[in-house]
Design a protein around this motif. Structure first.
Motif, short mmCIF file in Angstrom:
data_model
loop_
_atom_site.label_atom_id
_atom_site.label_comp_id
_atom_site.label_asym_id
_atom_site.label_seq_id
_atom_site.Cartn_x
_atom_site.Cartn_y
_atom_site.Cartn_z
N HIS A 97 0.72 -1.24 0.05
CA HIS A 97 0.15 -0.04 -0.11
C HIS A 97 0.73 1.31 0.18
N VAL A 98 0.44 2.37 -0.48
CA VAL A 98 0.98 3.51 -0.35
C VAL A 98 0.16 4.61 0.69
N ALA A 99 0.92 5.09 1.51
CA ALA A 99 0.31 6.18 2.49
C ALA A 99 0.93 7.71 2.11
N ARG A 100 0.07 8.59 1.94
CA ARG A 100 0.40 9.93 1.43
C ARG A 100 0.17 10.93 2.40
N ALA A 101 0.74 12.09 2.39
CA ALA A 101 0.19 13.12 3.37
C ALA A 101 0.69 14.38 2.70
N TRP A 102 -0.04 15.63 3.27
CA TRP A 102 0.10 16.83 2.61
C TRP A 102 -0.68 17.96 3.80
N VAL A 103 0.15 18.98 3.57
CA VAL A 103 -0.23 20.01 4.62
C VAL A 103 -1.69 20.71 3.95
N GLU A 104 -2.37 21.11 4.96
CA GLU A 104 -3.83 21.69 4.41
C GLU A 104 -3.57 23.21 4.70
N GLU A 105 -3.18 23.37 6.03
CA GLU A 105 -3.10 24.75 6.58
C GLU A 105 -2.27 25.02 7.55
N VAL A 106 -1.53 25.97 7.66
CA VAL A 106 -0.70 26.34 8.55
C VAL A 106 -0.96 27.55 9.48
N ASP A 107 -1.20 27.61 10.65
CA ASP A 107 -1.55 28.70 11.70
C ASP A 107 -0.47 28.83 12.69
#
Lengths: 238, 238
Positions: free
Chosen positions: A170-180
């Motif tokens: 399987h492949v797990a992916r991730a990304w930033v949605e919002e920086v506060d």
């Protein structure tokens, strides 16, 4: 936090010797990973089980002749990075870890390919739901580092769409949605070989106070994640 | 799903012999748990690491002389229950598992006391966030069984209130919030010795279609969770 985000402030006296030690430590963990899997699947007779357990205890004593009582924490590696080699998801010294090797692309998406065996089973034939959350915590938690804000998990909301099967890549992916400020919201998912999402996560990470001073004074590469620059890391994932 | 919820439909021919096998299997897992911890903490020289790794590989071959290729799945135990002994959080045959021993009180609250060591480290000195989610998935996931609805995790929302420290005994608890047909919403938390919540979870579990027929025809004890009735379980948690 994530593995290898920071350049270490410590000097490595003899990087070649340290690389050799990392190689030996990583190889021991690889051998134990294989044994954990065999321990779950074996059908040998009771006498063999008992004899092997006794030999394992003897080997453990050999390792404990010289051992730290505290957990591993962060270590300066031969590559001059701070790494958490004891991490149960990504650590090259931890037999519990698959281990996950998280890398980043130029767009800022983090990803890790993984295939979990018998030791990670929840429902028959499927990866344990908690292990799925742990994979997502590790991979999604690596995304904030790309924006210079490696933080601790404040919340991790995991949704299970379909079974994640054992023995399948399987492949797990991730990304930033919002920086506060010191908070970063990131998302991620796990996909099967057909590209179907098996699980996804929405998470918030917060940089702890004690780390803000370091991050507030950029070290040049604190915001980048190296894609596995140490020999030891290669050992663990080979 | 949770360990030991169902009475097994299979007959155990020789419960004493099976109990002895469970004892040997559980003891092997105990010995490997200790070695995993030592592997993370050891500071022995490279030659010793390499020699131990070689011996581990030899022992693994002894276990693989007779082993199933597939993961463990559900097994009928000497106590006549269906158990997932390979479970990475609760399984007595799995060296990755702490293991958690989940028990229920008369009010329906499920709980497990646990203390995680070096192999479960995330932030220095603290339990990995993913491992915390995994503990909660296992313990909170056991609550629906108390109302006859052991299900698979649909979502698991974990909130981290404060660090969960390594080497300290914590208690995870869980209870059912709401039952809606085959869906059960349950909540739970982890508390430190001072009673402070370190993490909490809100989760939804759904009974899969293939299990509904079995649950729709109550077997008398399918809705109860035994507090660890097998000799093997006692071995794993002693």
């Amino acid at each position: 936090m994530t593995d290898g985000v920071f350049a270490s402030p410590a000097t490595v006296e003899d990087p070649d010797a340290l690389a050799a030690t990392e190689q030996a430590q990583g190889d021991l963990a690889v051998s134990l990973r294989e044994m954990v899997d065999a321990c779950v699947r074996t059908r040998v007779d009771d006498d063999t089980l008992t004899a092997v357990a006794q030999e394992v205890r003897t080997l453990t004593q050999r390792l404990l002749v010289r051992a730290q009582s505290e957990p591993l924490g962060l270590e300066t590696t031969s590559g001059g990075r701070l790494r958490d080699h004891g991490n149960p998801m990504a650590g090259m010294r931890n037999p519990i870890a698959p281990p996950l090797a998280v890398t980043g692309d130029t767009e800022g998406t983090m990803s890790a390919t993984f295939c979990l065996g018998a030791g990670y089973e929840g429902p028959p034939g499927c990866v344990h739901g908690g292990m799925i959350a742990a994979v997502l915590d590790q991979v999604v938690g690596s995304a904030p580092a790309r924006v210079g804000r490696p933080g601790l998990t404040a919340y991790l909301n995991t949704t299970y769409r379909r079974p994640t099967l054992l023995g399948i890549e399987h492949v797990a992916r991730a990304w930033v949605e919002e920086v506060d400020g010191w908070k970063v919201r990131a998302r991620g998912d796990i996909r099967d070989p057909q590209g179907r999402v098996t699980a996804e996560a929405d998470a918030l990470f917060v940089v702890p106070r004690w780390a803000r001073e370091h991050l507030g004074t950029p070290t040049g590469d604190a915001g980048g994640v190296d894609p596995g620059d140490t020999a030891a890391h290669d050992v663990a994932t080979s």
